[in-house]
Scaffold this motif. Sequence first.
Motif, PDB file in Angstrom:
ATOM      1  N   SER A 186     -48.967  23.948  25.348  1.00 43.30           N
ATOM      2  CA  SER A 186     -50.385  23.654  25.579  1.00 43.30           C
ATOM      3  C   SER A 186     -50.751  23.827  27.061  1.00 43.30           C
ATOM      4  O   SER A 186     -51.874  24.194  27.390  1.00 43.30           O
ATOM      5  CB  SER A 186     -50.727  22.241  25.117  1.00 43.30           C
ATOM      6  OG  SER A 186     -49.938  21.304  25.799  1.00 43.30           O
ATOM      7  N   LEU A 189     -51.869  27.477  27.602  1.00 44.05           N
ATOM      8  CA  LEU A 189     -52.989  28.064  26.868  1.00 44.05           C
ATOM      9  C   LEU A 189     -54.178  28.257  27.809  1.00 44.05           C
ATOM     10  O   LEU A 189     -54.391  27.444  28.724  1.00 44.05           O
ATOM     11  CB  LEU A 189     -53.407  27.156  25.704  1.00 44.05           C
ATOM     12  CG  LEU A 189     -52.355  26.877  24.620  1.00 44.05           C
ATOM     13  CD1 LEU A 189     -52.933  25.953  23.554  1.00 44.05           C
ATOM     14  CD2 LEU A 189     -51.863  28.161  23.987  1.00 44.05           C
ATOM     15  N   CYS A 200     -55.809  29.868  21.604  1.00 43.64           N
ATOM     16  CA  CYS A 200     -54.416  29.800  21.136  1.00 43.64           C
ATOM     17  C   CYS A 200     -53.772  31.184  21.227  1.00 43.64           C
ATOM     18  O   CYS A 200     -54.455  32.189  21.459  1.00 43.64           O
ATOM     19  CB  CYS A 200     -54.391  29.241  19.717  1.00 43.64           C
ATOM     20  SG  CYS A 200     -54.644  30.474  18.448  1.00 43.64           S
ATOM     21  N   CYS A 241     -45.423  28.050  16.678  1.00 45.19           N
ATOM     22  CA  CYS A 241     -46.519  27.396  17.393  1.00 45.19           C
ATOM     23  C   CYS A 241     -46.603  25.890  17.143  1.00 45.19           C
ATOM     24  O   CYS A 241     -46.775  25.115  18.071  1.00 45.19           O
ATOM     25  CB  CYS A 241     -47.824  28.079  16.980  1.00 45.19           C
ATOM     26  SG  CYS A 241     -49.252  27.481  17.839  1.00 45.19           S
TER      27      CYS A 241
END
Length: 372
Positions: A186, A189, A200, A241
């Motif tokens: 994260s 991103l 994403c 993911c």
Amino acid sequence: MIEEGIAGDNNPDDDPPTPFNSEEIKKRVAQINRENKSKEEQKAIKTLENKLLPKLEEYERHLDTLGNRNSYSKTDTDETFMRMKEDHILNGQLKPAYNVQISTESQFISHYDFYPYPTDTLTLIPFLNSFENRYNNLPGKVVADSGYGSEENYEFMQDNDIEPFVKFNYYHKEQKRAFKKNGFLSQNLYYNSEEDYYVCPMVQHMDKVGNKRNKTASGYTSTSTLYEAKNCNGCPLKCLCTNAKGNRRIEVSHNLNRHKQRIRELLTSEEGVYHRSQRPIEPESVFGQTKSNKHYNRFRHFKKDKFLMDFAIFAIAFNIGKLHLKGLNNKEIWAFLGKYGQKGVVILFLVKIGVNFKSFSSVNNYNQKTAA
Ligand code: SF4
């Protein structure tokens, strides 16, 4: 039906339930005793009064002593069980201990305090407050390791104009190639701050779906924002993911990210590099001398006030020894003492009797968990 019942029980608008404690039970028992009771009821009340109530009172006393800790020692209730570094049996031995925090300046012990929390995060703010009580001033800079880096601590230092040379948990990890190249994290991103969305790895927008409030053990509340991908069904990258059954959701604290950015800038600045290079020389050497050279590994008393006295005498002796070793003609000492004005020499030895002087310009924190 059951779900409705649970939802009804958990209604946030309801008043919190009143605590049901031994006092409340005593009142109800007295009320019941005034009424006529059957034999069975009399027996039940007797069991309650003679067996259950004393046990409940005992548990309440334990909880009261425990406060917000997970354990305490019966021989000294101020101490908490902590996992010690010197574990000769190598079985994760827990010992009653205090988390001793010291700050140093030019290898002199400038301040110390003891805490019942095993983690360092919770100790920084009380330590700085007690530092202020002693010197009537907060330090301008704090140098400490990542154990002290938390949003709450960064906020406190920001509010008190303290420059935080304090790493956060992932400071070193995020500089590694494997971390930087992992596009699923994260932290990596893409974020569009104007329209407040993340993107994403499959170039799907992750829009804001709500906020989450987290409360720390010290009562600090931080707010994180939740972002969720629109549709992860059938995504070929899903196994790499997320483990979530539905769409991937991430939790981001923008406030913490803002602090982290400032920390990165500070730590990579010329001054930050200098302070980081000083950490192994400053508090680590004091720590090594204390625990290894002087074998100060255990307290010989019970109760915090006696430990404080014990450590105060040690700190005074340590500082006198350091002064002797460095030599009174040493320029470094005079530069250090110059920070305290004409009475600089006195501060090191008289702080315990309540003499307040100017604060240090920086504090290097180091913790040592010292067994009692
Ligand atoms: S699983 Fe969802 S969030 Fe992850 S790459 Fe696929 S679409 Fe994007």
